[in-house]
Design a protein around this motif. Sequence first.
Motif, short mmCIF file in Angstrom:
data_model
loop_
_atom_site.label_atom_id
_atom_site.label_comp_id
_atom_site.label_asym_id
_atom_site.label_seq_id
_atom_site.Cartn_x
_atom_site.Cartn_y
_atom_site.Cartn_z
N LEU A 1 -37.16 62.23 -52.50
CA LEU A 1 -37.87 62.24 -53.77
C LEU A 1 -39.01 61.24 -53.77
O LEU A 1 -38.96 60.23 -53.06
CB LEU A 1 -36.90 61.92 -54.92
CG LEU A 1 -35.72 62.88 -55.11
CD1 LEU A 1 -34.82 62.36 -56.22
CD2 LEU A 1 -36.21 64.28 -55.45
N ASP A 2 -40.03 61.50 -54.57
CA ASP A 2 -41.16 60.57 -54.72
C ASP A 2 -40.65 59.29 -55.38
O ASP A 2 -40.25 59.32 -56.55
CB ASP A 2 -42.23 61.24 -55.58
CG ASP A 2 -43.45 60.34 -55.80
OD1 ASP A 2 -43.42 59.17 -55.35
OD2 ASP A 2 -44.41 60.80 -56.44
N PRO A 3 -40.66 58.16 -54.67
CA PRO A 3 -40.12 56.91 -55.25
C PRO A 3 -40.85 56.47 -56.50
O PRO A 3 -40.25 55.88 -57.40
CB PRO A 3 -40.26 55.90 -54.11
CG PRO A 3 -41.26 56.49 -53.17
CD PRO A 3 -41.15 57.97 -53.30
N GLU A 4 -42.13 56.75 -56.58
CA GLU A 4 -42.90 56.37 -57.76
C GLU A 4 -42.44 57.16 -58.98
O GLU A 4 -42.29 56.62 -60.08
CB GLU A 4 -44.39 56.61 -57.50
CG GLU A 4 -45.30 56.04 -58.58
CD GLU A 4 -46.77 56.14 -58.20
OE1 GLU A 4 -47.59 56.36 -59.11
OE2 GLU A 4 -47.09 56.00 -57.00
N ALA A 5 -42.21 58.47 -58.77
CA ALA A 5 -41.73 59.31 -59.88
C ALA A 5 -40.33 58.89 -60.31
O ALA A 5 -40.02 58.87 -61.51
CB ALA A 5 -41.74 60.78 -59.45
N VAL A 6 -39.49 58.55 -59.36
CA VAL A 6 -38.13 58.11 -59.68
C VAL A 6 -38.16 56.81 -60.46
O VAL A 6 -37.41 56.62 -61.43
CB VAL A 6 -37.28 57.95 -58.39
CG1 VAL A 6 -35.94 57.31 -58.71
CG2 VAL A 6 -37.07 59.31 -57.72
N ALA A 7 -39.05 55.90 -60.08
CA ALA A 7 -39.15 54.60 -60.76
C ALA A 7 -39.60 54.76 -62.22
O ALA A 7 -39.23 53.96 -63.08
CB ALA A 7 -40.14 53.70 -60.02
N LYS A 8 -40.35 55.82 -62.50
CA LYS A 8 -40.85 56.04 -63.87
C LYS A 8 -39.79 56.62 -64.80
O LYS A 8 -39.97 56.62 -66.02
CB LYS A 8 -42.06 56.99 -63.83
CG LYS A 8 -43.31 56.37 -63.23
CD LYS A 8 -44.45 57.38 -63.22
CE LYS A 8 -45.72 56.77 -62.63
NZ LYS A 8 -46.82 57.77 -62.58
N LEU A 9 -38.72 57.12 -64.23
CA LEU A 9 -37.70 57.77 -65.05
C LEU A 9 -37.12 56.84 -66.12
O LEU A 9 -36.78 57.28 -67.22
CB LEU A 9 -36.56 58.29 -64.17
CG LEU A 9 -36.89 59.47 -63.25
CD1 LEU A 9 -35.74 59.73 -62.28
CD2 LEU A 9 -37.19 60.71 -64.08
N ILE A 10 -37.04 55.56 -65.82
CA ILE A 10 -36.46 54.61 -66.76
C ILE A 10 -37.27 54.54 -68.06
O ILE A 10 -36.73 54.23 -69.13
CB ILE A 10 -36.34 53.21 -66.11
CG1 ILE A 10 -35.48 52.30 -66.98
CG2 ILE A 10 -37.72 52.59 -65.86
CD1 ILE A 10 -35.13 50.99 -66.32
N TYR B 1 -29.25 59.41 -64.18
CA TYR B 1 -29.98 59.01 -62.97
C TYR B 1 -29.34 57.83 -62.22
O TYR B 1 -29.45 57.76 -60.99
CB TYR B 1 -31.44 58.72 -63.31
CG TYR B 1 -32.13 59.96 -63.83
CD1 TYR B 1 -32.53 60.97 -62.96
CD2 TYR B 1 -32.32 60.16 -65.20
CE1 TYR B 1 -33.12 62.13 -63.43
CE2 TYR B 1 -32.91 61.32 -65.68
CZ TYR B 1 -33.31 62.30 -64.79
OH TYR B 1 -33.88 63.46 -65.25
N LEU B 2 -28.69 56.92 -62.96
CA LEU B 2 -27.95 55.86 -62.27
C LEU B 2 -26.52 56.30 -61.96
O LEU B 2 -25.82 55.65 -61.19
CB LEU B 2 -27.92 54.59 -63.12
CG LEU B 2 -29.26 53.90 -63.38
CD1 LEU B 2 -29.04 52.61 -64.14
CD2 LEU B 2 -30.01 53.65 -62.08
N ALA B 3 -26.10 57.41 -62.59
CA ALA B 3 -24.75 57.96 -62.39
C ALA B 3 -23.67 56.97 -62.82
O ALA B 3 -22.64 56.83 -62.17
CB ALA B 3 -24.54 58.40 -60.94
N ASP B 4 -23.92 56.29 -63.94
CA ASP B 4 -22.93 55.38 -64.52
C ASP B 4 -22.14 56.10 -65.61
O ASP B 4 -22.66 57.03 -66.25
CB ASP B 4 -23.61 54.15 -65.14
CG ASP B 4 -24.23 53.23 -64.09
OD1 ASP B 4 -23.79 53.30 -62.93
OD2 ASP B 4 -25.14 52.47 -64.45
N PHE B 5 -20.93 55.67 -65.83
CA PHE B 5 -20.16 56.18 -66.96
C PHE B 5 -20.59 55.43 -68.21
O PHE B 5 -20.50 54.20 -68.27
CB PHE B 5 -18.66 56.02 -66.72
CG PHE B 5 -18.12 56.96 -65.68
CD1 PHE B 5 -17.99 58.32 -65.96
CD2 PHE B 5 -17.76 56.49 -64.43
CE1 PHE B 5 -17.49 59.19 -65.00
CE2 PHE B 5 -17.26 57.36 -63.47
CZ PHE B 5 -17.13 58.72 -63.75
N VAL B 6 -21.05 56.17 -69.22
CA VAL B 6 -21.65 55.59 -70.42
C VAL B 6 -20.77 55.89 -71.63
O VAL B 6 -20.29 57.02 -71.79
CB VAL B 6 -23.07 56.16 -70.62
CG1 VAL B 6 -23.62 55.75 -71.98
CG2 VAL B 6 -24.00 55.70 -69.51
#
Length: 426
Positions: A189-198, A210-215
Motif C-alpha cells: 500500500l502507498d505509505p503516504e495514503a495509509v498515514a493520512k487515514l488517521i 485500520y489499527l485492528a484494535d478492539f474498541v
Amino acid sequence: MRSAQQVKLEKLHTKQAEIGRAFNESRRVVIRCGRRFGKTTLLERCASKWSYQGLKVGWFGPTYKLNLPTYKRILRTVQPVVFSKSKIDQVIELNSGGCVEFWTLQDEDAGRSRFYDRVIIDEASLVSRGLRSIWEQAIAPTLLDRKGHAIMAGTPKGIDPDNFFYEACTDKSLGWEEFHAPTAANPMLDPEAVAKLIDEYPALVYQQEYLADFVDWNGAAFFSEDSMLIDGQPVEYPARCDQVFAVIDTALKDGLEHDGTAVTYYARNKIEGVPLVILDWEVLQIEGALLENWLPLVNARCEELARETNSRQGNVGMWVEDKASGIVLLQKAKRKGLPAYPIAEKLVDLGKEGRALAVSGNVHRGEVKFSRYAHDKVMNFKGQTRNHLISQVCGFRLGTKTPHHMDLLDCFTYGVAISLGDSTGW
C-alpha cells in the motif's frame, strides 16, 4: 509449485509470509488485521496450495454471498488441475485428491460428517453469536482424523465477550496463537495514503478498522452533529448543484413497534461547494396499499428541490431498498415511468452498523452537511415531535442494540454511500 500442469500463486508480502509459516507450525492460529492488509489473499493462496498438495480444506464464511468471490478466485488459481467443481455446492476437487469445500456459518451444523487437514474461518468477527458452539460441536471435530490445523481471521468489531473471534484473540486459555497485523503492515500500500487515514476517519473507526484494535463503542455517538454543520450552523440551500435525488426506506407493517416509511432528499455537488447537502426529510407510517400514491409525491418534491437549487442535471431519481414494500414501489415506478432504482444489494447486506462504518470517513471529513431547512424541521411521528433525522443519525451508537425504528438512519447512510462512495468503493 510446478508440475506438468502449473498453478501460479500470488506473491506474499513479508508479514503475510510470516503469518503463513505459522499455519503449519501451530494447530490454532487467529489473525486480527486491519482493512486491506491482505488476509483473504493470504488465506486463498494457502487454500489453493494445500489442495494442490492433496490436502482437504474446509472454508467457513458468514454467508454464501461472502464465500462466492473466494470460491471463484481459488477456482481460477487451481483451474489447470481441477477434477470437478460445483458453484452451487461451492466445492472444488483437484486431480491431486485435494479439495476446497465451502460452508456458511449460518448453518450450525457446518462441516458435520466431513474431515479436513486444514480449516479456514474467514471474517469470523462478523458472526456476532453462535460461532463458538459451531466451532466446538461441528468444525473442530472435522480436524480429529488428520490432526488438522485451523486458521481464523477477521477485523475487530467492538469489544464483545460473546463474540468467538474476540474470545480467541483475548483468552489465551483457548489455545489460539494470535497474529496482529494493522493496515500499515502491508508494504504494497502507498505509505503516504495509509498515514493520512488517521485524519480521514473518526478516531475510534481508525483504531478499529485500520489499527485492528478492539474498541469499546458503548456510549459513543457515532455521527457528530458538529461535523455536519459549519461553525455550528447548518448551511443554506446551494444556489446551484449538480444533482438532486432521494433515498426511500419503506415498511409494510403498521403499529408503534414497527418501522415507518422514510425519505431523505439530497443535493450533490461534484466539483465545488459542499459535496452533499441534506435538503429535506420525512418519516411516516403508511399502509402498503397507499405507498403507490405516495411515490409520485416524493418524485414531485425532488423536482421542486431541483428547481430551487438550480440542479444542472435536475432530479436524477429515487433509490429504494429492493425488498418488502420497496419491491412494490419499484414496480409502481416502472409502470408510471418514474425514475426509481434499487439500492445495490451488497450495500443493503452490510446492515446498519456496516453502512455506518462505511460512510464514517465521508461524514468525518465534512463532506456531508445539514441544510437549515432539514436541520430545523420537526414533525410528529409515533407520538413524538422532534427532528427525527438528527435524533436517529446523531443518536446512533455502535456496539449497542439498535432500536428497530431507525429508518431515517438507513436513508442517511444509503444516501452518503450512493452519492459519495464509501471506504470500500461504491
